[in-house]
Design a protein around this motif. Structure first.
Motif, PDB file in Angstrom:
ATOM      1  N   ALA A 214       1.062  -1.134  -0.282  1.00  8.73           N
ATOM      2  CA  ALA A 214       0.327   0.194   0.183  1.00  8.73           C
ATOM      3  C   ALA A 214       0.963   1.174   0.067  1.00  8.73           C
ATOM      4  O   ALA A 214       0.486   2.395  -0.473  1.00  8.73           O
ATOM      5  N   LEU A 215       2.015   0.927   0.645  1.00 10.50           N
ATOM      6  CA  LEU A 215       2.354   2.346   0.806  1.00 10.50           C
ATOM      7  C   LEU A 215       3.862   2.596  -0.882  1.00 10.50           C
ATOM      8  O   LEU A 215       4.016   4.241  -0.852  1.00 10.50           O
ATOM      9  N   ALA A 216       3.316   1.551  -1.708  1.00 14.20           N
ATOM     10  CA  ALA A 216       4.828   1.706  -2.586  1.00 14.20           C
ATOM     11  C   ALA A 216       3.446   2.812  -3.499  1.00 14.20           C
ATOM     12  O   ALA A 216       4.305   3.354  -4.569  1.00 14.20           O
ATOM     13  N   ARG A 217       2.474   2.764  -3.178  1.00 13.74           N
ATOM     14  CA  ARG A 217       1.390   3.814  -3.991  1.00 13.74           C
ATOM     15  C   ARG A 217       1.208   4.751  -3.315  1.00 13.74           C
ATOM     16  O   ARG A 217       0.263   5.726  -3.960  1.00 13.74           O
ATOM     17  N   VAL A 218       1.860   4.932  -2.095  1.00 12.09           N
ATOM     18  CA  VAL A 218       2.149   6.617  -1.851  1.00 12.09           C
ATOM     19  C   VAL A 218       2.660   7.459  -2.353  1.00 12.09           C
ATOM     20  O   VAL A 218       4.183   7.716  -2.186  1.00 12.09           O
ATOM     21  N   THR A 219       2.053   8.575  -2.722  1.00 14.40           N
ATOM     22  CA  THR A 219       3.084   9.517  -3.445  1.00 14.40           C
ATOM     23  C   THR A 219       3.412  11.165  -2.664  1.00 14.40           C
ATOM     24  O   THR A 219       4.522  11.483  -3.096  1.00 14.40           O
ATOM     25  N   THR A 220       2.646  10.958  -1.655  1.00 17.83           N
ATOM     26  CA  THR A 220       2.733  12.111  -0.645  1.00 17.83           C
ATOM     27  C   THR A 220       4.470  12.392  -0.936  1.00 17.83           C
ATOM     28  O   THR A 220       4.877  11.263   0.267  1.00 17.83           O
ATOM     29  N   PRO A 221       4.704  13.833  -0.252  1.00 19.16           N
ATOM     30  CA  PRO A 221       6.327  13.724   0.459  1.00 19.16           C
ATOM     31  C   PRO A 221       5.873  12.954   1.787  1.00 19.16           C
ATOM     32  O   PRO A 221       5.733  13.409   2.645  1.00 19.16           O
ATOM     33  N   VAL A 222       7.316  12.705   1.853  1.00 16.49           N
ATOM     34  CA  VAL A 222       7.480  11.859   3.576  1.00 16.49           C
ATOM     35  C   VAL A 222       9.281  12.386   3.983  1.00 16.49           C
ATOM     36  O   VAL A 222      10.270  12.391   2.710  1.00 16.49           O
ATOM     37  N   LEU A 223       9.276  12.603   5.170  1.00 16.14           N
ATOM     38  CA  LEU A 223      10.717  12.693   5.743  1.00 16.14           C
ATOM     39  C   LEU A 223      10.945  11.876   6.369  1.00 16.14           C
ATOM     40  O   LEU A 223      10.127  11.483   7.626  1.00 16.14           O
ATOM     41  N   VAL A 224      11.674  11.184   6.743  1.00 18.19           N
ATOM     42  CA  VAL A 224      12.762  10.217   7.913  1.00 18.19           C
ATOM     43  C   VAL A 224      13.326  11.167   8.313  1.00 18.19           C
ATOM     44  O   VAL A 224      14.406  11.128   7.893  1.00 18.19           O
ATOM     45  N   LEU A 225      13.149  10.976   9.766  1.00 19.66           N
ATOM     46  CA  LEU A 225      14.691  11.570  10.791  1.00 19.66           C
ATOM     47  C   LEU A 225      14.862  10.563  12.027  1.00 19.66           C
ATOM     48  O   LEU A 225      14.274  10.013  12.251  1.00 19.66           O
ATOM     49  N   ALA A 226      15.953  10.650  11.581  1.00 17.66           N
ATOM     50  CA  ALA A 226      16.815   9.445  12.321  1.00 17.66           C
ATOM     51  C   ALA A 226      17.478  10.669  13.561  1.00 17.66           C
ATOM     52  O   ALA A 226      17.606  11.074  13.054  1.00 17.66           O
ATOM     53  N   GLY A 227      17.760   9.760  14.134  1.00 18.98           N
ATOM     54  CA  GLY A 227      19.132  10.791  15.296  1.00 18.98           C
ATOM     55  C   GLY A 227      20.030   9.396  15.773  1.00 18.98           C
ATOM     56  O   GLY A 227      20.410   8.731  14.802  1.00 18.98           O
ATOM     57  N   GLY A 228      20.962  10.372  15.716  1.00 18.32           N
ATOM     58  CA  GLY A 228      22.769  10.366  15.311  1.00 18.32           C
ATOM     59  C   GLY A 228      22.739   9.131  16.248  1.00 18.32           C
ATOM     60  O   GLY A 228      22.972   8.125  15.722  1.00 18.32           O
ATOM     61  N   VAL A 229      22.599   8.829  17.638  1.00 22.48           N
ATOM     62  CA  VAL A 229      23.152   8.621  18.797  1.00 22.48           C
ATOM     63  C   VAL A 229      21.550   7.497  19.266  1.00 22.48           C
ATOM     64  O   VAL A 229      21.872   6.762  19.998  1.00 22.48           O
ATOM     65  N   ASP A 230      20.321   7.299  18.060  1.00 14.44           N
ATOM     66  CA  ASP A 230      19.469   6.664  18.278  1.00 14.44           C
ATOM     67  C   ASP A 230      19.408   5.569  18.022  1.00 14.44           C
ATOM     68  O   ASP A 230      19.820   4.954  17.142  1.00 14.44           O
ATOM     69  N   GLY A 231      19.373   4.751  19.147  1.00 10.93           N
ATOM     70  CA  GLY A 231      19.314   3.190  18.676  1.00 10.93           C
ATOM     71  C   GLY A 231      17.911   2.247  18.408  1.00 10.93           C
ATOM     72  O   GLY A 231      17.794   1.332  17.834  1.00 10.93           O
ATOM     73  N   GLY A 232      16.719   3.478  18.517  1.00  4.23           N
ATOM     74  CA  GLY A 232      15.575   2.490  17.939  1.00  4.23           C
ATOM     75  C   GLY A 232      14.492   3.379  17.662  1.00  4.23           C
ATOM     76  O   GLY A 232      14.049   4.028  18.393  1.00  4.23           O
ATOM     77  N   PRO A 233      14.801   4.096  15.880  1.00  2.00           N
ATOM     78  CA  PRO A 233      15.938   2.779  14.977  1.00  2.00           C
ATOM     79  C   PRO A 233      17.353   4.075  15.043  1.00  2.00           C
ATOM     80  O   PRO A 233      17.456   4.795  15.319  1.00  2.00           O
ATOM     81  N   ARG A 234      17.890   3.270  14.893  1.00  2.00           N
ATOM     82  CA  ARG A 234      19.252   3.205  13.953  1.00  2.00           C
ATOM     83  C   ARG A 234      19.341   4.049  13.063  1.00  2.00           C
ATOM     84  O   ARG A 234      18.257   3.925  12.199  1.00  2.00           O
ATOM     85  N   PRO A 235      19.719   4.826  12.559  1.00  2.00           N
ATOM     86  CA  PRO A 235      20.199   5.552  10.947  1.00  2.00           C
ATOM     87  C   PRO A 235      19.549   4.687   9.979  1.00  2.00           C
ATOM     88  O   PRO A 235      19.129   5.121   9.169  1.00  2.00           O
ATOM     89  N   ALA A 236      20.551   3.654  10.284  1.00  2.00           N
ATOM     90  CA  ALA A 236      20.510   2.899   8.797  1.00  2.00           C
ATOM     91  C   ALA A 236      19.349   1.526   8.757  1.00  2.00           C
ATOM     92  O   ALA A 236      18.607   1.464   8.056  1.00  2.00           O
ATOM     93  N   LEU A 237      17.967   1.674   9.967  1.00  2.00           N
ATOM     94  CA  LEU A 237      16.824   0.898  10.060  1.00  2.00           C
ATOM     95  C   LEU A 237      16.187   2.294   9.535  1.00  2.00           C
ATOM     96  O   LEU A 237      15.094   2.111   8.707  1.00  2.00           O
ATOM     97  N   ALA A 244      10.114   2.179   2.026  1.00  2.00           N
ATOM     98  CA  ALA A 244       9.294   1.930   1.647  1.00  2.00           C
ATOM     99  C   ALA A 244       7.947   3.238   0.636  1.00  2.00           C
ATOM    100  O   ALA A 244       7.024   2.674   0.445  1.00  2.00           O
ATOM    101  N   PHE A 245       8.643   4.377   0.659  1.00  2.00           N
ATOM    102  CA  PHE A 245       7.931   5.578   0.412  1.00  2.00           C
ATOM    103  C   PHE A 245       8.827   5.650  -1.059  1.00  2.00           C
ATOM    104  O   PHE A 245      10.059   6.498  -0.975  1.00  2.00           O
ATOM    105  N   PRO A 246       7.408   6.005  -2.106  1.00  2.00           N
ATOM    106  CA  PRO A 246       8.449   7.040  -3.714  1.00  2.00           C
ATOM    107  C   PRO A 246       8.823   7.989  -3.185  1.00  2.00           C
ATOM    108  O   PRO A 246       9.969   8.223  -4.319  1.00  2.00           O
ATOM    109  N   ALA A 247       8.028   8.458  -2.415  1.00  2.00           N
ATOM    110  CA  ALA A 247       8.380  10.492  -2.019  1.00  2.00           C
ATOM    111  C   ALA A 247       9.433  10.169  -1.288  1.00  2.00           C
ATOM    112  O   ALA A 247       9.111  11.394  -0.511  1.00  2.00           O
ATOM    113  N   ALA A 248      10.640   9.699  -0.416  1.00  2.00           N
ATOM    114  CA  ALA A 248      10.705  10.045   1.029  1.00  2.00           C
ATOM    115  C   ALA A 248      12.069  10.534   0.682  1.00  2.00           C
ATOM    116  O   ALA A 248      12.143  10.610   0.191  1.00  2.00           O
ATOM    117  N   GLY A 249      12.550  11.609   2.263  1.00  2.00           N
ATOM    118  CA  GLY A 249      13.067  11.670   1.983  1.00  2.00           C
ATOM    119  C   GLY A 249      14.410  11.648   2.901  1.00  2.00           C
ATOM    120  O   GLY A 249      13.521  11.521   4.007  1.00  2.00           O
TER     121      GLY A 249
END
Length: 277
Positions: A214-237, A244-249
């Motif tokens: 379903a998310l593969a069809r979501v074209t709205t802009p998305v921002l995924v922001l991670a914390g550099g020292v956060d473990g849940g989630p780590r930046p790689a995760l 999962a989003f076509p238009a994610a930064g």
């Protein structure tokens, strides 16, 4: 304090901070009252924050059916809030566990979503939990901190199932362990509905394959922001979740833990306000 009704009649509340275009904010915890978000480091100077108290938290009513605490069933409450606000589309910011709720909302109601910011959001809805190894790897980045020697052993024991939760390791959740972080952490117990939190991710809450499709069809802009020292989630995760989003930064806030608006408010607000503008 505005009040509205969920489809099952449960009385829900939300809190308004600032002025301007509404930005719906979904809290994490899971099931922590929205008060812990404050004004998101001053983001309310740019948008009117609509801080939802999920059912059974904050000023919202405890539901008759505890099963409605499950994440997928909370999607109806978010849609009821959109109707309450009389918005054709709404911008959403979700923190931590609230990120999975936002993903399920986006999957079910893509036409109702404007822009979406996922802040240090563990992608449970995508079948991608943060592992004990993730958290320990992030924790070791803090080895030079004066509290590390006392905090790491109980943290490792807790993650490996050899010990109970210990407030000694709370500093790992913050980029800066200062008075503001201590006060924020001290409020967690009274702001969280632990019984509801146990149900939030219960069996049936997530269908990762269906959500990804379903998310593969979501074209709205998305921002995924991670914390550099956060473990849940780590930046790689978090970066994997963004795919999962076509238009994610994707962005990493250096030195930030799980609550980046506390660690560096100015940097956080510049990044997030810029995305929503």
């Amino acid at each position: 304090m505005p009040i509205f009704r969920a489809p099952d009649g449960t009385r829900l509340t939300y809190h308004l901070r600032g002025e301007g275009e509404p930005l719906v904010v979904l809290p994490g915890g899971p099931m922590r009252a929205s008060a812990y978000l404050g004004n998101l480091g001053g983001l309310d100077a740019h948008r009117q924050l609509v801080l939802l108290d999920l059912r059974g938290t904050g000023e919202s009513e405890v539901p008759a059916d505890p099963g409605t605490y499950r994440c997928d069933r909370l999607v109806d409450d978010v849609e009821a809030l959109r109707l309450q606000l009389r918005r054709e589309r709404m911008d959403v910011l979700a923190h931590s566990a609230g990120g999975s709720l936002a993903m399920l909302y986006a999957a079910r109601h893509p036409q109702r979503l404007g822009r979406l910011a996922l802040i240090t959001a563990t992608p449970w809805a995508l079948g991608m939990p943060a592992t004990a190894g993730d958290r320990l790897t992030a924790a070791r980045l803090r080895a030079s901190e004066p509290w590390f020697a006392d905090a790491f052993p109980p943290f490792e024991a807790w993650l490996e199932g050899r010990g109970d939760f210990d407030p000694a390791f709370l500093p790992f959740f913050y980029g800066r362990w200062d008075d503001a972080a201590r006060a924020h952490a001290d409020r967690e117990e009274t702001e969280t509905n632990d019984d509801a939190a146990e149900i939030y991710g219960a069996d049936g809450a997530y269908e990762p394959d269906a959500t990804r499709s379903a998310l593969a069809r979501v074209t709205t802009p998305v921002l995924v922001l991670a914390g550099g020292v956060d473990g849940g989630p780590r930046p790689a995760l978090a970066r994997q979740a963004a795919q999962a989003f076509p238009a994610a930064g994707f962005a990493v806030q250096p030195g930030a833990g799980h609550y980046p608006w506390l660690d560096d408010p100015d940097r956080f607000v510049r990044r997030v306000a810029g995305f929503f503008s």
